[in-house]
Design a protein around this motif. Structure first.
Motif, mmCIF file in Angstrom:
data_model
loop_
_atom_site.group_PDB
_atom_site.id
_atom_site.type_symbol
_atom_site.label_atom_id
_atom_site.label_comp_id
_atom_site.label_asym_id
_atom_site.label_seq_id
_atom_site.Cartn_x
_atom_site.Cartn_y
_atom_site.Cartn_z
ATOM 1 N N THR A 263 45.113 63.603 -16.053
ATOM 2 C CA THR A 263 46.222 62.549 -15.975
ATOM 3 C C THR A 263 45.139 61.150 -15.930
ATOM 4 O O THR A 263 45.522 60.228 -16.765
ATOM 5 N N HIS A 268 48.704 64.072 -20.184
ATOM 6 C CA HIS A 268 49.703 64.752 -19.388
ATOM 7 C C HIS A 268 50.259 65.875 -19.560
ATOM 8 O O HIS A 268 50.992 66.216 -19.014
ATOM 9 N N GLN A 269 49.707 66.334 -20.686
ATOM 10 C CA GLN A 269 50.336 67.750 -21.112
ATOM 11 C C GLN A 269 49.074 68.866 -21.191
ATOM 12 O O GLN A 269 48.163 68.581 -21.871
#
Length: 275
Positions: A263, A268-269
Motif C-alpha cells: 500500500t 492496493h491489489q
C-alpha cells in the motif's frame, strides 16, 4: 469518470523479481511515471534465486515471465533482479517482442563518482561470483580497487522488514563491519548496493557505515531507461488514475503480510498465480 479516461490505457509496466527487492526499483519508476499502471510480480514460490542453478533459473524465469505476460500483457518488462538479469536477459530478448530493461550493478557510475579510487560492491554471493560482474569491473573500474562482499542474509532481512517483522539490526551491523575490515576499506568512498533488496535497508546500513560513504544503486537509472523507452506514449487525461497490482506465484501467509508495505508503494491489489 469521463469517456476519454475510460477509453485511455496508459502503457503498462511489468516489474519482475524473485522477492520484494524489486519494489525499490518500482518506487523509482513510479516517481518518474506516476500515471503508468504497474504490475509488480514476485516469484516467491521459487525464492531465493541466488541459491539456484543457472540452467534451472533460466527455465524458471522463462516459464513465469511468459505466464505473466499472458495474464497481464505489458508494454515494457523490467527484470528487477540482478541474478535474473545477468542470467536470463539474452534468452528473454531472443524470445519476446516487448522492450526489456535489466538491472546492472552500478559499477560504472561508482567508478566515475569515486575520488579515492576505492569502491565497494555489496551483492548476493552469486552476483559477486558471476563472470558478468567481473567483466563489468574490468571494463568500468579497472583503475579502482573494488572491495566485494556477498550476503544472502541481507536479502532475507529486507523481506522481513517489508512484512512488518522485527529485523536483526545487529546482523546488519556485523555485515557492515565485515565489509569495513577489508584491506583499504577506510579509503572506500562509494558503495554499490548490487541487489535490489539492499536499497530497502539503506537507512539501516548507513547507521553502521562511515558517514562519508555514498550508497548508490541502479534504481534511478532503470527508471530513466523505462521513461525513455515509453517516451512516445500518449499523454493520459488529467483525471486518469492508474491501477497497480502485485502478483505472487504462490499464495502464502508471508505474501499476505506484505499488504501494508505494498500500500505504501501505491499497490492496493494482490493476485496469485500457482506456478
Amino acid at each position: 469518470m469521463t469517456n476519454s479516461t475510460q477509453s485511455f490505457q496508459a502503457p503498462r509496466i511489468l516489474v519482475f523479481d524473485s522477492g520484494v527487492g524489486g519494489l525499490s526499483v518500482a518506487r523509482e519508476i513510479q516517481q518518474r511515471l506516476p500515471l503508468n499502471p504497474l504490475v509488480y510480480a514476485s516469484d516467491n514460490a521459487f525464492f531465493p534465486y541466488g541459491t539456484k542453478g543457472e540452467a534451472e533459473l533460466i527455465e524458471r524465469v522463462d516459464l513465469v515471465i511468459n505466464e505473466l505476460l499472458l495474464r497481464y500483457p505489458a508494454d515494457i518488462l523490467v527484470i528487477a533482479c540482478n541474478t535474473a538479469s545477468t542470467l536470463t536477459l539474452p534468452h528473454l530478448r531472443s524470445k519476446l517482442n516487448v522492450p526489456i530493461v535489466g538491472v546492472v550493478p552500478a559499477i560504472k557510475p561508482a567508478a566515475l563518482m569515486s575520488k579515492t579510487g576505492v569502491i565497494g560492491l555489496l551483492a548476493t554471493p552469486a552476483t559477486v561470483a558471476r563472470p558478468y560482474t567481473h567483466e563489468l569491473i574490468r571494463e568500468y573500474a579497472a583503475n579502482c580497487q573494488v572491495i566485494s562482499l556477498g550476503s544472502s542474509e541481507l536479502v532475507q532481512i529486507a523481506e522481513q522488514k517489508l512484512r512488518g517483522e522485527a529485523i536483526d539490526v545487529n546482523a546488519i551491523g556485523r555485515i557492515a563491519q565485515e565489509l569495513m575490515r577489508a584491506d583499504q576499506a577506510e579509503q572506500m568512498d562509494v558503495l554499490v548496493l548490487a541487489c535490489t533488496h539492499f536499497p530497502l535497508l539503506k537507512d539501516e546500513l548507513a547507521q553502521y557505515l562511515p558517514t562519508q560513504l555514498k550508497l548508490i544503486d541502479s534504481g534511478a537509472a532503470i527508471a530513466r531507461r523505462v521513461e525513455f523507452l515509453l517516451a512516445d506514449a500518449a499523454e493520459p487525461p488529467a483525471d486518469y488514475l492508474p491501477e497497480h497490482l502485485a502478483v505472487f506465484t504462490k499464495a502464502t501467509e508471508a505474501a499476505e503480510r506484505l499488504a501494508p508495505a505494498l500500500t505504501s508503494f501505491g499497490i492496493h491489489q494482490q493476485a496469485y498465480l500457482d506456478i
